[in-house]
Design an enzyme around this catalytic site. Structure first.
Site, PDB file in Angstrom:
ATOM      1  N   ASP A  20      11.425  23.336  -0.466  1.00  0.00           N
ATOM      2  CA  ASP A  20      12.205  22.697  -1.541  1.00  0.00           C
ATOM      3  C   ASP A  20      13.710  22.678  -1.286  1.00  0.00           C
ATOM      4  OD1 ASP A  20       9.827  22.497  -3.165  1.00  0.00           O
ATOM      5  OD2 ASP A  20      10.033  24.647  -3.499  1.00  0.00           O
ATOM      6  N   LYS A  52       0.845  -1.203   0.000  1.00  0.00           N
ATOM      7  CA  LYS A  52       0.000   0.000   0.000  1.00  0.00           C
ATOM      8  C   LYS A  52       0.880   1.251   0.000  1.00  0.00           C
ATOM      9  CE  LYS A  52      -0.229  -0.176   5.044  1.00  0.00           C
ATOM     10  NZ  LYS A  52      -0.993  -0.657   6.201  1.00  0.00           N
ATOM     11  N   HIS A  56      -5.884  -7.410  13.362  1.00  0.00           N
ATOM     12  CA  HIS A  56      -4.680  -6.571  13.311  1.00  0.00           C
ATOM     13  C   HIS A  56      -4.201  -6.297  14.728  1.00  0.00           C
ATOM     14  CE1 HIS A  56      -1.796  -4.119  11.305  1.00  0.00           C
ATOM     15  NE2 HIS A  56      -2.249  -2.959  11.735  1.00  0.00           N
ATOM     16  N   CYS A  70      13.191  24.132   4.441  1.00  0.00           N
ATOM     17  CA  CYS A  70      12.207  24.855   3.615  1.00  0.00           C
ATOM     18  C   CYS A  70      11.386  23.839   2.816  1.00  0.00           C
ATOM     19  CB  CYS A  70      12.900  25.814   2.671  1.00  0.00           C
ATOM     20  SG  CYS A  70      14.119  26.871   3.461  1.00  0.00           S
ATOM     21  N   ARG A  75       1.048 -10.848   7.066  1.00  0.00           N
ATOM     22  CA  ARG A  75       1.085  -9.611   6.275  1.00  0.00           C
ATOM     23  C   ARG A  75       2.334  -8.828   6.679  1.00  0.00           C
ATOM     24  NH1 ARG A  75      -3.708  -9.599   9.084  1.00  0.00           N
ATOM     25  NH2 ARG A  75      -2.984  -7.801  10.278  1.00  0.00           N
ATOM     26  N   ARG A 114     -10.499  -0.419  15.762  1.00  0.00           N
ATOM     27  CA  ARG A 114     -10.478   0.330  14.514  1.00  0.00           C
ATOM     28  C   ARG A 114     -11.471  -0.389  13.608  1.00  0.00           C
ATOM     29  NH1 ARG A 114      -4.674   1.232  11.526  1.00  0.00           N
ATOM     30  NH2 ARG A 114      -5.179  -0.850  10.826  1.00  0.00           N
ATOM     31  N   TYR A 136      14.532  30.623   6.982  1.00  0.00           N
ATOM     32  CA  TYR A 136      13.327  31.229   7.557  1.00  0.00           C
ATOM     33  C   TYR A 136      13.388  31.276   9.078  1.00  0.00           C
ATOM     34  CZ  TYR A 136      10.931  30.531   3.066  1.00  0.00           C
ATOM     35  OH  TYR A 136      10.560  30.556   1.750  1.00  0.00           O
TER      36      TYR A 136
HETATM   37  C1  LIG Z   1      -0.160  -1.672   6.819  1.00  0.00           C
HETATM   38  C2  LIG Z   1      -0.709  -2.919   7.364  1.00  0.00           C
HETATM   39  C3  LIG Z   1       0.143  -4.023   7.586  1.00  0.00           C
HETATM   40  C4  LIG Z   1       1.639  -3.984   7.415  1.00  0.00           C
HETATM   41  O1  LIG Z   1       2.258  -3.645   8.642  1.00  0.00           O
HETATM   42  P1  LIG Z   1       3.844  -3.663   8.806  1.00  0.00           P
HETATM   43  O2  LIG Z   1       4.039  -3.230  10.210  1.00  0.00           O
HETATM   44  O3  LIG Z   1       4.383  -2.671   7.823  1.00  0.00           O
HETATM   45  O4  LIG Z   1       4.317  -5.033   8.532  1.00  0.00           O
HETATM   46  C5  LIG Z   1      -0.444  -5.216   7.985  1.00  0.00           C
HETATM   47  N1  LIG Z   1      -1.768  -5.304   8.176  1.00  0.00           N
HETATM   48  C6  LIG Z   1      -2.607  -4.257   7.998  1.00  0.00           C
HETATM   49  C7  LIG Z   1      -4.061  -4.432   8.255  1.00  0.00           C
HETATM   50  C8  LIG Z   1      -2.106  -3.031   7.610  1.00  0.00           C
HETATM   51  O5  LIG Z   1      -2.928  -1.996   7.449  1.00  0.00           O
END
Ligand SMILES: *Cc1c(COP(=O)(O)O)cnc(C)c1O
Length: 366
Positions: free
Chosen positions: A307, A35, A159, A305, A216, A133, A258
């Protein structure tokens, strides 16, 4: 270096990290989380390399990201981790993309759309086990949707909230809640083909406690462990480079940038670097960051800054316009770990990687 800024992507490092994580997964399937343009690394190139290496699954956040992977010719199963609007479900089914069902309302919308549209959506049901969540509140709430003809209930997942903290007992609580829900659903007659709990931290620190058969992983593939003590010897896949636009002498007592937040205590050679917060370099590193120039660490001086940013290069006598400067990652003559930058900036490596946006050209090696 002629270019203003370059994100150098090392696919050999990615391949090496992948092989290390394959072992750490101890037989579970691996889903590469690509992602946010593969955390800024470029989703198409990263995914193609991982497909070549034998990755089992890819995961993205949005329908647009999933469609882009299919457009780039990727063929592995793809899971969308977030809520997909029901209007996109038919298109995703045609692209053989699997959806996350994020809760009861979403299940209703998706199954209605599928029944009306005459297609079936591949679905992984998300269970909330303590992140509070997305996800169904429990097995009973989820079970009500498993028989719907529009949804192919092939996966169940959750998660983890603190998997980057190896000492925190809450991860085991979440894994136990997940196991209990899975067993309850099995007693109701539903066995899922894919179950998954762990992200990178979960795999590195809690593999033995995780009952699932798919992992994941995002951050670890890109070369970083989310917490302390995993000892996996991963390599950073991205190194961010910029180049020196000019070097000037700032007289003692003069100020830089700045807000005049840095004053030269002595005559100082200052390099003007062609990178700023619009390129993802955090403004929080004003007067705090370091760059690597000709093998030497040089402090960032003054406010970063949009850029441009400045560094004190007095200790690098030959510093000149066109010199490449490393912002983070590895070079032939040294490294600047992203962890250090993230800590100084009060953030995490994830945020700094994602900040490397589409304006930055990437060079891909390996
Ligand atoms: C982004 C995400 C991950 C990946 O997590 P990492 O800590 O980068 O391995 C896994 N599961 C879900 C649901 C996520 O949103």
């Amino acid at each position: 270096m002629q270019e203003r800024i370059i994100a150098a992507i090392d696919l050999q490092a990615l391949a090496r990290n992948y092989r290390i994580l394959r072992k750490a997964a101890r037989g579970a399937r691996l889903m590469a989380v690509v992602k946010a343009d593969a955390y800024g690394h470029g989703a198409a190139a990263v995914s193609a390399k991982l497909e070549e290496m034998g990755i089992d699954w890819l995961a993205v956040r949005t329908a647009d990201e999933a469609a882009a992977l299919r457009g780039a010719g990727l063929t592995r199963p793809v899971l969308i981790l977030g809520r997909t609007p029901p209007e996109r479900a038919a298109e995703m089914a045609a692209l053989n993309v699997t959806l996350t069902v994020t809760g009861p309302e979403h299940a209703a919308e998706l199954s209605d759309a599928a029944e009306r549209g005459g297609f079936r959506a591949r679905a992984h049901f998300k269970l909330d086990t303590g992140m509070s969540r997305l996800g169904f509140a429990g097995a009973d709430e989820l079970a009500a949707w498993l028989g719907r003809p529009g949804l192919i209930a092939e996966g169940l997942y959750t998660h983890l909230a603190v998997s980057d903290e190896p000492e925190d007992a809450f991860t085991r609580v979440q894994l136990e809640r997940f196991t209990a829900a899975r067993e309850k659903l099995a007693r109701l007659g539903h066995i899922f083909q894919f179950t998954h709990c762990a992200n990178s931290g979960g795999m590195i620190h809690f593999r033995e406690a995780d009952p699932s058969d798919l992992i994941r992983t995002g951050l670890a593939l890109y070369g970083y462990e989310p917490g302390p003590g995993g000892g996996l010897d991963l390599r950073p896949v991205m190194s961010l480079w910029t180049s020196v636009a000019m070097v000037r002498t700032v007289r003692a007592g003069e100020t830089v940038s700045y807000g005049r937040r840095w004053t030269a205590g002595r005559d100082t050679r200052v390099a003007v670097l062609q990178c700023g917060y619009a390129d993802g370099y955090p403004r929080a590193l004003s007067n705090k960051g370091e760059i690597l120039l000709r093998g030497k660490r040089c402090p960032v001086v003054g406010t970063v800054c949009m850029d441009l940013m400045m560094a004190d290069v007095t200790q690098v006598p030959g510093a000149a316009a066109g010199d490449p400067a490393l912002l983070f990652g590895e070079s032939g003559d040294g490294a600047l770990p992203l962890y250090e930058l993230a800590e100084k900036a009060g953030t995490i490596p994830y945020e700094l990687l994602c900040a490397v946006n589409a304006r930055i050209p990437r060079t891909i090696q390996g």
